[in-house]
Design a protein around this motif. Sequence first.
Motif, PDB file in Angstrom:
ATOM      1  N   LEU A 188      78.083  18.636  66.119  1.00  0.00           N
ATOM      2  CA  LEU A 188      77.852  19.751  65.191  1.00  0.00           C
ATOM      3  C   LEU A 188      79.013  20.731  65.231  1.00  0.00           C
ATOM      4  N   THR A 189      79.457  21.016  66.446  1.00  0.00           N
ATOM      5  CA  THR A 189      80.568  21.954  66.610  1.00  0.00           C
ATOM      6  C   THR A 189      81.791  21.442  65.857  1.00  0.00           C
ATOM      7  N   GLN A 190      82.037  20.135  65.973  1.00  0.00           N
ATOM      8  CA  GLN A 190      83.165  19.529  65.257  1.00  0.00           C
ATOM      9  C   GLN A 190      82.998  19.599  63.751  1.00  0.00           C
ATOM     10  N   ALA A 191      81.779  19.280  63.289  1.00  0.00           N
ATOM     11  CA  ALA A 191      81.530  19.264  61.846  1.00  0.00           C
ATOM     12  C   ALA A 191      81.775  20.652  61.243  1.00  0.00           C
ATOM     13  N   PHE A 192      81.401  21.692  61.980  1.00  0.00           N
ATOM     14  CA  PHE A 192      81.603  23.050  61.473  1.00  0.00           C
ATOM     15  C   PHE A 192      83.045  23.510  61.677  1.00  0.00           C
ATOM     16  N   ALA A 193      83.672  23.055  62.758  1.00  0.00           N
ATOM     17  CA  ALA A 193      85.081  23.408  62.990  1.00  0.00           C
ATOM     18  C   ALA A 193      85.939  22.865  61.849  1.00  0.00           C
ATOM     19  N   THR A 219      80.733  12.270  54.831  1.00  0.00           N
ATOM     20  CA  THR A 219      81.713  12.767  55.790  1.00  0.00           C
ATOM     21  C   THR A 219      81.665  14.293  55.955  1.00  0.00           C
ATOM     22  N   ASN A 220      80.963  14.986  55.080  1.00  0.00           N
ATOM     23  CA  ASN A 220      80.993  16.453  55.143  1.00  0.00           C
ATOM     24  C   ASN A 220      79.676  17.134  55.491  1.00  0.00           C
ATOM     25  N   LEU A 221      78.557  16.486  55.201  1.00  0.00           N
ATOM     26  CA  LEU A 221      77.263  17.106  55.504  1.00  0.00           C
ATOM     27  C   LEU A 221      76.741  16.573  56.838  1.00  0.00           C
ATOM     28  N   PRO A 222      76.475  17.455  57.795  1.00  0.00           N
ATOM     29  CA  PRO A 222      76.027  16.989  59.105  1.00  0.00           C
ATOM     30  C   PRO A 222      74.601  16.429  59.047  1.00  0.00           C
TER      31      PRO A 222
END
Length: 327
Positions: A172-177, A160-163
């Motif tokens: 990607l934008t969401q994963a980093f946000a 759930t945390n590593l893209p």
Amino acid sequence: MSARKLTCAFITLTVVLLCQSVRSQLQVGFYRNLCNLAETIVKEEVRKGISRDEGVAAGLVRLHFHDCFVRGCDASVLIDSTPGNSAEQDSPANDPSLRGFEVIDRAKARLEAICKGVVSCADIVAFAARDSIMIAGGFGYEVPAGRRDGRISLVNETFTNLPPPKLNVDQLTQAFAKKGFTQEEMVTLTGAHTIGRSHCTSFTERLYNFNGTTSQDPSLDSTYATQLKQRCPQGSKNPNLVVPMNTDCPSFRDAGYYKNVLANRGLFTSDQTLMTNAATAIQVNQNARNPNLWRSKFAAAMLKMNQLDVLTGDAGEIRSNCRVKNS
Ligand code: HEM
Ligand SMILES: *[C@@H]1O[C@H](CO)[C@@H](O)[C@H](O)[C@H]1NC(C)=O
Ligand SMILES: *[C@@H]1O[C@H](CO)[C@@H](O)[C@H](O)[C@H]1NC(C)=O
């Protein structure tokens, strides 16, 4: 709400904010009086590791990223699995690709010998990433320290945390946000793919089974695709096949990653997708043309990443062996 309740809410909020700022307080030079040689010893071991195997520099940068994105920069990524617990290392995101562990172990062993129980594994990982970037032709930045080591490492938290490399620009934008980064910081950090390697398994679907209509990803330069197919034969069962991430200039001296993406030579879907969004495409262009701008943005973003959800003060522990939590 009554005035009293309001005051109470205000005080609670203030206390919470104060506690949080204390909790996330790291300091540049944290070991100056506690273990003066800490940063020097880490740097020496990173240097030695890289002279044995150049790829260790990339490995240590990625190790830091994978540490910080799962439970914060708490060295959870270093904890070995045990019969009762499948740790982060068991994830396909980490196994077999993650490397550089032995450098951390060597630094830790020397530090335990001179300053027992003082220098955290999480700080060693953060220093080692900085030193690797420096040695890989980059630039330095000061790493605030005082992180403490976590006691938990769970494989399923990596999912759930590593893209994964299949993500598109919105994902990607969401994963980093989720970790507090802007889209621009995401683009900036991905420039780390200027160095290192990838296992074929991380991208071969772009070559052989892209989607129902086409087997090869049309956004991938066809000459490059042909070269990749030679290095990564279809149906190969060899899990150890690797290719360099960047065939031109694998160094932080230039921003080769962005030049690759502009030339449709981004290795992963997650790299090439940066050209499908107007804002991220502009940043790719800017970074490709102005490596100095990219380097300063990258250093700032790394400084932010290395403070992600850290444990400080009495939280966590100082592990004596980075691979096992203290008993
Ligand atoms: C944007 C999302 C990202 C995705 C989807 C992603 C994915 C990947 C994948 C699949 C690999 C290849 C692993 C292998 O098969 O050997 C890789 C390698 C690497 N990544 Fe990323 N990554 C991302 C962001 C980052 C960030 C933020 C950093 C560091 C700041 C980073 C640093 C690296 C490095 C240095 C390597 C090379 C590792 C080595 O040579 O051992 N990546 N990444
Ligand atoms: C992760 O695994 C642990 C232990 O097996 C379990 O308790 C937890 O619910 C899982 N979390 C997720 C997000 O799957
Ligand atoms: C496959 O990918 C191509 C190029 O991105 C696209 O035009 C096509 O619609 C896709 N087909 C399917 C079935 O998703």
